[in-house]
Motif scaffolding. Structure first.
Motif, PDB file in Angstrom:
ATOM      1  N   VAL A  23       0.845  -1.201   0.000  1.00 56.49           N
ATOM      2  CA  VAL A  23       0.000   0.000   0.000  1.00 56.49           C
ATOM      3  C   VAL A  23       0.876   1.244   0.000  1.00 56.49           C
ATOM      4  N   PHE A  24       1.911   1.231   0.789  1.00 57.68           N
ATOM      5  CA  PHE A  24       2.807   2.376   0.895  1.00 57.68           C
ATOM      6  C   PHE A  24       3.574   2.633  -0.398  1.00 57.68           C
ATOM      7  N   ALA A  25       3.940   1.562  -1.091  1.00 53.54           N
ATOM      8  CA  ALA A  25       4.847   1.682  -2.230  1.00 53.54           C
ATOM      9  C   ALA A  25       4.170   1.854  -3.589  1.00 53.54           C
ATOM     10  N   CYS A  26       2.868   1.739  -3.672  1.00 51.64           N
ATOM     11  CA  CYS A  26       2.254   1.750  -5.000  1.00 51.64           C
ATOM     12  C   CYS A  26       1.659   3.102  -5.378  1.00 51.64           C
ATOM     13  N   THR A  27       1.493   3.285  -6.679  1.00 50.01           N
ATOM     14  CA  THR A  27       0.838   4.476  -7.202  1.00 50.01           C
ATOM     15  C   THR A  27      -0.675   4.301  -7.072  1.00 50.01           C
ATOM     16  N   GLU A  28      -1.412   5.340  -7.403  1.00 50.89           N
ATOM     17  CA  GLU A  28      -2.873   5.254  -7.328  1.00 50.89           C
ATOM     18  C   GLU A  28      -3.414   4.196  -8.292  1.00 50.89           C
ATOM     19  N   ASN A  29      -2.889   4.132  -9.495  1.00 50.24           N
ATOM     20  CA  ASN A  29      -3.324   3.111 -10.461  1.00 50.24           C
ATOM     21  C   ASN A  29      -2.988   1.704  -9.966  1.00 50.24           C
ATOM     22  N   GLU A  30      -1.814   1.552  -9.416  1.00 48.73           N
ATOM     23  CA  GLU A  30      -1.435   0.250  -8.875  1.00 48.73           C
ATOM     24  C   GLU A  30      -2.326  -0.128  -7.692  1.00 48.73           C
ATOM     25  N   ALA A  31      -2.710   0.853  -6.885  1.00 48.03           N
ATOM     26  CA  ALA A  31      -3.608   0.588  -5.755  1.00 48.03           C
ATOM     27  C   ALA A  31      -4.953   0.078  -6.266  1.00 48.03           C
ATOM     28  N   ASN A  32      -5.464   0.668  -7.328  1.00 47.99           N
ATOM     29  CA  ASN A  32      -6.713   0.186  -7.923  1.00 47.99           C
ATOM     30  C   ASN A  32      -6.582  -1.268  -8.373  1.00 47.99           C
ATOM     31  N   ARG A  33      -5.502  -1.564  -9.059  1.00 44.52           N
ATOM     32  CA  ARG A  33      -5.283  -2.934  -9.555  1.00 44.52           C
ATOM     33  C   ARG A  33      -5.039  -3.913  -8.409  1.00 44.52           C
ATOM     34  N   PHE A  34      -4.279  -3.476  -7.420  1.00 48.46           N
ATOM     35  CA  PHE A  34      -4.026  -4.335  -6.269  1.00 48.46           C
ATOM     36  C   PHE A  34      -5.328  -4.604  -5.516  1.00 48.46           C
ATOM     37  N   GLY A  35      -6.185  -3.599  -5.443  1.00 53.53           N
ATOM     38  CA  GLY A  35      -7.486  -3.777  -4.802  1.00 53.53           C
ATOM     39  C   GLY A  35      -8.320  -4.838  -5.500  1.00 53.53           C
ATOM     40  N   ILE A  36      -8.308  -4.830  -6.828  1.00 50.54           N
ATOM     41  CA  ILE A  36      -9.032  -5.850  -7.597  1.00 50.54           C
ATOM     42  C   ILE A  36      -8.424  -7.230  -7.343  1.00 50.54           C
ATOM     43  N   PHE A  37      -7.108  -7.312  -7.375  1.00 53.40           N
ATOM     44  CA  PHE A  37      -6.408  -8.571  -7.093  1.00 53.40           C
ATOM     45  C   PHE A  37      -6.761  -9.089  -5.698  1.00 53.40           C
ATOM     46  N   LEU A  38      -6.700  -8.212  -4.708  1.00 50.99           N
ATOM     47  CA  LEU A  38      -6.987  -8.612  -3.337  1.00 50.99           C
ATOM     48  C   LEU A  38      -8.451  -9.013  -3.178  1.00 50.99           C
ATOM     49  N   SER A  39      -9.334  -8.330  -3.876  1.00 54.02           N
ATOM     50  CA  SER A  39     -10.753  -8.681  -3.831  1.00 54.02           C
ATOM     51  C   SER A  39     -10.976 -10.098  -4.362  1.00 54.02           C
ATOM     52  N   GLU A  40     -10.354 -10.432  -5.463  1.00 47.95           N
ATOM     53  CA  GLU A  40     -10.484 -11.776  -6.032  1.00 47.95           C
ATOM     54  C   GLU A  40      -9.869 -12.822  -5.111  1.00 47.95           C
ATOM     55  N   THR A  41      -8.744 -12.494  -4.519  1.00 46.67           N
ATOM     56  CA  THR A  41      -8.080 -13.399  -3.578  1.00 46.67           C
ATOM     57  C   THR A  41      -8.976 -13.671  -2.371  1.00 46.67           C
ATOM     58  N   LEU A  42      -9.523 -12.619  -1.805  1.00 43.04           N
ATOM     59  CA  LEU A  42     -10.386 -12.773  -0.630  1.00 43.04           C
ATOM     60  C   LEU A  42     -11.684 -13.488  -0.972  1.00 43.04           C
ATOM     61  N   SER A  43     -12.173 -13.279  -2.173  1.00 39.59           N
ATOM     62  CA  SER A  43     -13.377 -13.980  -2.631  1.00 39.59           C
ATOM     63  C   SER A  43     -13.137 -15.489  -2.643  1.00 39.59           C
ATOM     64  N   LEU A  44     -12.000 -15.885  -3.148  1.00 35.55           N
ATOM     65  CA  LEU A  44     -11.643 -17.304  -3.211  1.00 35.55           C
ATOM     66  C   LEU A  44     -11.489 -17.891  -1.802  1.00 35.55           C
ATOM     67  N   LEU A  45     -10.786 -17.172  -0.936  1.00 38.10           N
ATOM     68  CA  LEU A  45     -10.628 -17.641   0.443  1.00 38.10           C
ATOM     69  C   LEU A  45     -11.974 -17.763   1.134  1.00 38.10           C
ATOM     70  N   HIS A  46     -12.840 -16.791   0.924  1.00 42.32           N
ATOM     71  CA  HIS A  46     -14.174 -16.822   1.534  1.00 42.32           C
ATOM     72  C   HIS A  46     -14.972 -18.021   1.017  1.00 42.32           C
ATOM     73  N   HIS A  47     -14.875 -18.280  -0.265  1.00 41.86           N
ATOM     74  CA  HIS A  47     -15.593 -19.420  -0.859  1.00 41.86           C
ATOM     75  C   HIS A  47     -15.114 -20.737  -0.239  1.00 41.86           C
ATOM     76  N   TRP A  48     -13.820 -20.926  -0.137  1.00 36.67           N
ATOM     77  CA  TRP A  48     -13.273 -22.157   0.426  1.00 36.67           C
ATOM     78  C   TRP A  48     -13.644 -22.305   1.897  1.00 36.67           C
ATOM     79  N   ARG A  49     -13.670 -21.203   2.643  1.00 33.25           N
ATOM     80  CA  ARG A  49     -13.953 -21.243   4.065  1.00 33.25           C
ATOM     81  C   ARG A  49     -15.452 -21.330   4.353  1.00 33.25           C
ATOM     82  N   SER A  50     -16.276 -21.034   3.385  1.00 36.53           N
ATOM     83  CA  SER A  50     -17.722 -20.946   3.609  1.00 36.53           C
ATOM     84  C   SER A  50     -18.384 -22.277   3.952  1.00 36.53           C
TER      85      SER A  50
END
Length: 176
Positions: A23-50
């Motif tokens: 979070v500290f090291a990325c640009t605003e565009n990278e933060a947007n992309r990282f947010g999408i990546f993290l959202s997909e990652t958390l979605s998968l973890l949530h699905h497996w844990r559900s």
């Protein structure tokens, strides 16, 4: 997840461990992309844990869920172990984001709010974690002098409020 000698568990461990520095090291565009990546990652973890059945079918037979990195044929993480480590990852993310939100660095705060806005459907899903994040963001929304950060914080608070009904207790998270 079916790749021998690639630990899916270690992968998620690393992703959740390094969030604050990313979070500290990325640009605003990278933060947007990282947010999408993290959202997909958390979605998968949530699905497996559900559901234990989902975990048993999708994860237990895979070498990426071996408890030993060096031996993909070793015992696999049980559902209970996976739920426990998922809980740890969730609170690690809470701590990382609160640290970023309490920073004095403009871009770190902005990036944290951007990423949180992208992951709001999957994080935080614990009621207590949601309360902790809400308190940090609410403080920004009320005391921040920079108007763009104030608007981002207020916008995120609205998204968080909308998602509040989907949050669960710690016992539900662990399927106790």
């Amino acid at each position: 997840i079916g790749t021998p000698y690639f630990s899916t568990l270690q992968y998620f461990e690393k992703v959740t461990k390094d969030v604050a520095s990313m979070v500290f090291a990325c640009t605003e565009n990278e933060a947007n992309r990282f947010g999408i990546f993290l959202s997909e990652t958390l979605s998968l973890l949530h699905h497996w844990r559900s559901d234990k059945k989902v975990y048993a079918r999708a994860c237990e037979p895979k070498p990426g869920f071996s408890v030993s990195f060096s031996n993909p044929e070793s015992a696999r993480a049980t559902y209970a172990e996976f739920a426990k480590v998922s809980f740890k990852w969730h609170y690690r993310l809470v701590k990382s984001f609160v640290t970023c939100l309490e920073s004095k660095e403009y871009l770190e705060i902005r990036n944290a709010l951007i990423i949180l806005s992208k992951v709001v459907a999957h994080f935080p899903i614990l009621k207590r974690a949601g309360q902790v994040i809400r308190e940090a963001v609410d403080k920004l929304a009320t005391t921040e002098k920079r108007k763009d950060l104030k608007v981002l914080a207020s916008s995120y608070l609205g998204m968080l409020e909308h998602n509040k009904a989907n949050m669960i207790s710690e016992a539900e998270f662990k399927n106790e």
